[in-house]
Design an enzyme around this catalytic site. Structure first.
Site, PDB file in Angstrom:
ATOM      1  N   ASP A  75     -33.474   6.906  21.007  1.00 51.22           N
ATOM      2  CA  ASP A  75     -32.090   7.006  21.507  1.00 51.22           C
ATOM      3  C   ASP A  75     -31.081   6.358  20.567  1.00 51.22           C
ATOM      4  O   ASP A  75     -29.896   6.259  20.883  1.00 51.22           O
ATOM      5  CB  ASP A  75     -31.974   6.383  22.901  1.00 51.22           C
ATOM      6  CG  ASP A  75     -32.294   4.892  22.883  1.00 51.22           C
ATOM      7  OD1 ASP A  75     -32.660   4.359  21.798  1.00 51.22           O
ATOM      8  OD2 ASP A  75     -32.179   4.238  23.937  1.00 51.22           O
ATOM      9  N   GLU A  98     -31.127   3.155  19.383  1.00 52.92           N
ATOM     10  CA  GLU A  98     -31.080   1.687  19.364  1.00 52.92           C
ATOM     11  C   GLU A  98     -31.949   1.151  18.230  1.00 52.92           C
ATOM     12  O   GLU A  98     -32.922   1.780  17.820  1.00 52.92           O
ATOM     13  CB  GLU A  98     -31.545   1.126  20.714  1.00 52.92           C
ATOM     14  CG  GLU A  98     -30.525   1.396  21.805  1.00 52.92           C
ATOM     15  CD  GLU A  98     -30.928   0.820  23.161  1.00 52.92           C
ATOM     16  OE1 GLU A  98     -31.991   0.170  23.259  1.00 52.92           O
ATOM     17  OE2 GLU A  98     -30.172   1.037  24.122  1.00 52.92           O
ATOM     18  N   HIS A 148     -12.325 -11.867   2.764  1.00 55.54           N
ATOM     19  CA  HIS A 148     -10.925 -11.504   2.518  1.00 55.54           C
ATOM     20  C   HIS A 148      -9.978 -12.703   2.631  1.00 55.54           C
ATOM     21  O   HIS A 148      -9.132 -12.921   1.780  1.00 55.54           O
ATOM     22  CB  HIS A 148     -10.502 -10.382   3.464  1.00 55.54           C
ATOM     23  CG  HIS A 148      -9.183  -9.790   3.078  1.00 55.54           C
ATOM     24  ND1 HIS A 148      -8.995  -9.109   1.893  1.00 55.54           N
ATOM     25  CD2 HIS A 148      -7.984  -9.818   3.698  1.00 55.54           C
ATOM     26  CE1 HIS A 148      -7.735  -8.725   1.815  1.00 55.54           C
ATOM     27  NE2 HIS A 148      -7.108  -9.143   2.894  1.00 55.54           N
ATOM     28  N   ASP A 201      -1.726  -7.030  -6.040  1.00 61.51           N
ATOM     29  CA  ASP A 201      -0.602  -7.520  -5.234  1.00 61.51           C
ATOM     30  C   ASP A 201      -0.633  -9.043  -5.236  1.00 61.51           C
ATOM     31  O   ASP A 201      -1.584  -9.658  -5.715  1.00 61.51           O
ATOM     32  CB  ASP A 201      -0.651  -6.967  -3.794  1.00 61.51           C
ATOM     33  CG  ASP A 201      -1.974  -7.268  -3.123  1.00 61.51           C
ATOM     34  OD1 ASP A 201      -2.400  -8.446  -3.143  1.00 61.51           O
ATOM     35  OD2 ASP A 201      -2.607  -6.337  -2.586  1.00 61.51           O
ATOM     36  N   LYS A 258       6.285  -4.473  -6.085  1.00 61.71           N
ATOM     37  CA  LYS A 258       7.018  -3.251  -5.751  1.00 61.71           C
ATOM     38  C   LYS A 258       8.500  -3.604  -5.715  1.00 61.71           C
ATOM     39  O   LYS A 258       8.878  -4.591  -5.088  1.00 61.71           O
ATOM     40  CB  LYS A 258       6.584  -2.815  -4.341  1.00 61.71           C
ATOM     41  CG  LYS A 258       6.171  -1.373  -4.252  1.00 61.71           C
ATOM     42  CD  LYS A 258       5.891  -1.008  -2.828  1.00 61.71           C
ATOM     43  CE  LYS A 258       4.520  -0.385  -2.725  1.00 61.71           C
ATOM     44  NZ  LYS A 258       4.112  -0.087  -1.391  1.00 61.71           N
ATOM     45  N   ARG A 276      12.668  -1.821  -5.477  1.00 63.68           N
ATOM     46  CA  ARG A 276      13.434  -0.585  -5.264  1.00 63.68           C
ATOM     47  C   ARG A 276      14.738  -0.675  -6.053  1.00 63.68           C
ATOM     48  O   ARG A 276      15.461  -1.678  -5.961  1.00 63.68           O
ATOM     49  CB  ARG A 276      13.712  -0.429  -3.764  1.00 63.68           C
ATOM     50  CG  ARG A 276      14.264   0.939  -3.391  1.00 63.68           C
ATOM     51  CD  ARG A 276      14.480   1.023  -1.893  1.00 63.68           C
ATOM     52  NE  ARG A 276      13.228   1.073  -1.161  1.00 63.68           N
ATOM     53  CZ  ARG A 276      12.532   2.186  -0.908  1.00 63.68           C
ATOM     54  NH1 ARG A 276      12.972   3.336  -1.326  1.00 63.68           N
ATOM     55  NH2 ARG A 276      11.415   2.133  -0.221  1.00 63.68           N
ATOM     56  N   ASP A 303      -9.828  -7.498  -7.916  1.00 64.20           N
ATOM     57  CA  ASP A 303      -9.541  -7.424  -6.476  1.00 64.20           C
ATOM     58  C   ASP A 303     -10.820  -7.746  -5.712  1.00 64.20           C
ATOM     59  O   ASP A 303     -11.905  -7.794  -6.293  1.00 64.20           O
ATOM     60  CB  ASP A 303      -9.032  -6.019  -6.109  1.00 64.20           C
ATOM     61  CG  ASP A 303      -8.156  -6.026  -4.860  1.00 64.20           C
ATOM     62  OD1 ASP A 303      -8.000  -7.085  -4.221  1.00 64.20           O
ATOM     63  OD2 ASP A 303      -7.629  -4.949  -4.509  1.00 64.20           O
TER      64      ASP A 303
HETATM   65  C1  R5P Z   1      -6.626  -5.149   0.620  1.00 63.22           C
HETATM   66  O1  R5P Z   1      -6.135  -6.026   1.309  1.00 63.22           O
HETATM   67  C2  R5P Z   1      -7.817  -5.387  -0.235  1.00 63.22           C
HETATM   68  O2  R5P Z   1      -7.695  -6.582  -0.949  1.00 63.22           O
HETATM   69  C3  R5P Z   1      -8.061  -4.231  -1.211  1.00 63.22           C
HETATM   70  O3  R5P Z   1      -6.981  -4.162  -2.136  1.00 63.22           O
HETATM   71  C4  R5P Z   1      -8.154  -2.926  -0.459  1.00 63.22           C
HETATM   72  O4  R5P Z   1      -9.077  -3.039   0.570  1.00 63.22           O
HETATM   73  C5  R5P Z   1      -8.568  -1.815  -1.399  1.00 63.22           C
HETATM   74  O5  R5P Z   1      -8.678  -0.634  -0.652  1.00 63.22           O
HETATM   75  P1  R5P Z   1      -8.600   0.797  -1.334  1.00 63.22           P
HETATM   76  O6  R5P Z   1      -9.624   0.802  -2.445  1.00 63.22           O
HETATM   77  O7  R5P Z   1      -8.928   1.753  -0.224  1.00 63.22           O
HETATM   78  O8  R5P Z   1      -7.224   0.987  -1.856  1.00 63.22           O
END
Ligand code: R5P
Length: 292
Positions: free
Chosen positions: A34, A36, A126, A165, A188, A190, A215
């Site tokens: 099932d 599990e 994270h 970022d 970023k 504008r 990252d």
């Molecule tokens: C975001 O907060 C994480 O640090 C990564 O930058 C993010 O998870 C990357 O995701 P993706 O590869 O889908 O852009």
């Protein structure tokens, strides 16, 4: 000390067992008709045990397996259990961004502790402060920047280390320090007149230089693909991407190479075609510490 592997991290567990103990035990896993999950530790245990289980896809199933494994290991006689979760899923939902949401990372961390873990080791979670916030057991967060940077040492020309970022800047700063390179993050902005959105390094000029993005996660590859395109437009010579956890969903590698990335390098927290460096030594050290 015994190291216990599940199918989620056999390779890393084997490396850890060579560093920590000669005793590697593989958990038996089956699925009931099932759906599990069934898991068994095939012999009695004593003393300290290190259980290695990563939470990459399918995360939900693997999380249930983790809770079962913790209970099984304690039930089989382990005196103290250090749980190593190389990739801790659900960690990006670290607060209630919108009313009515869960704090997913807290939900999972509390469950691991409640299941019977005596200590927890994770890699590049994270938000590291989530561990202090939700756990009462000893814990460590291993940041594998030394390993990732080691791969690129001597390969880059006039390098700039960039975070995609501002939130990822601490990793890039550490990498830059180890490489003796400049560091920056993408911002970023504008244009007030045209309204055009521009993404560019905040302070550093990348023209004619090699860029190394650092990252924690590459999931769809969207973040780093967009970042790579931007710096190549600004004249970067070559672009490399390093991450801890290569989740690589939805053709992420193709997307990155199509965006002009030369090479993608990740650790072995999640088995992948780009897992070229291992976190085993740093994780072994952290496991020894939490069990000392
Ligand atoms: C975001 O907060 C994480 O640090 C990564 O930058 C993010 O998870 C990357 O995701 P993706 O590869 O889908 O852009």
């Amino acid at each position: 000390m015994t190291v216990i592997a599940t199918s989620s991290s056999l390779g890393l567990a084997a490396k850890l067992s060579r560093l920590l103990s000669r005793d590697l035990l593989v958990a038996e896993e089956r699925v009931f008709p099932d759906g599990e999950k069934y898991l068994r530790i095939p012999r009695k245990l004593e003393g300290d045990v290190v259980l290695v289980h990563s939470l990459h896809q399918p995360q939900d199933e693997r999380f249930v397996q983790l809770l079962l494994a913790v209970d099984a290991v304690k039930g089989a006689g382990a005196t103290r259990l250090a749980v190593v979760v190389p990739y801790f899923a659900y960690a990006r939902q670290d607060k209630r961004f919108l009313e009515g949401e869960p704090v997913s990372v807290g939900t999972l961390l509390k469950a691991v502790e409640a299941a019977g873990a005596d200590a927890l080791v994770v890699v590049d979670i994270h938000k590291p402060s989530s561990l202090d916030e939700w756990l009462t057991i000893p814990h460590r967060n291993v940041l594998p920047i030394k390993e990732l940077v080691g791969y690129f040492r001597g390969k880059l020309l006039d390098p700039v280390v960039l975070a995609p970022d501002k939130g990822a800047l601490h990793r890039a700063q550490l990498a830059a320090q180890l490489l003796g390179a400049e560091c920056d993050y993408l911002e970023k902005s504008r244009d007030r007149v045209t309204g055009e959105v521009r993404i560019a390094p905040k302070n550093v000029n990348v023209s004619g230089r090699d860029v190394l993005f650092v990252d924690d996660i590459i999931s769809t590859g969207g973040t780093l693909a967009a970042a790579a395109k931007e710096v190549l437009t600004l004249g970067a010579r070559r672009v490399y991407a390093a991450c801890t956890h290569a989740l690589l969903v939805s053709g992420a590698l193709d997307k990155l190479y199509a965006a002009g990335v030369e090479e993608v390098v990740a650790t072995d927290t999640v088995p992948s075609p780009v897992s070229k460096v291992s976190v085993a030594e740093s994780v072994a050290e952290a496991a020894r510490e939490v069990l000392s």
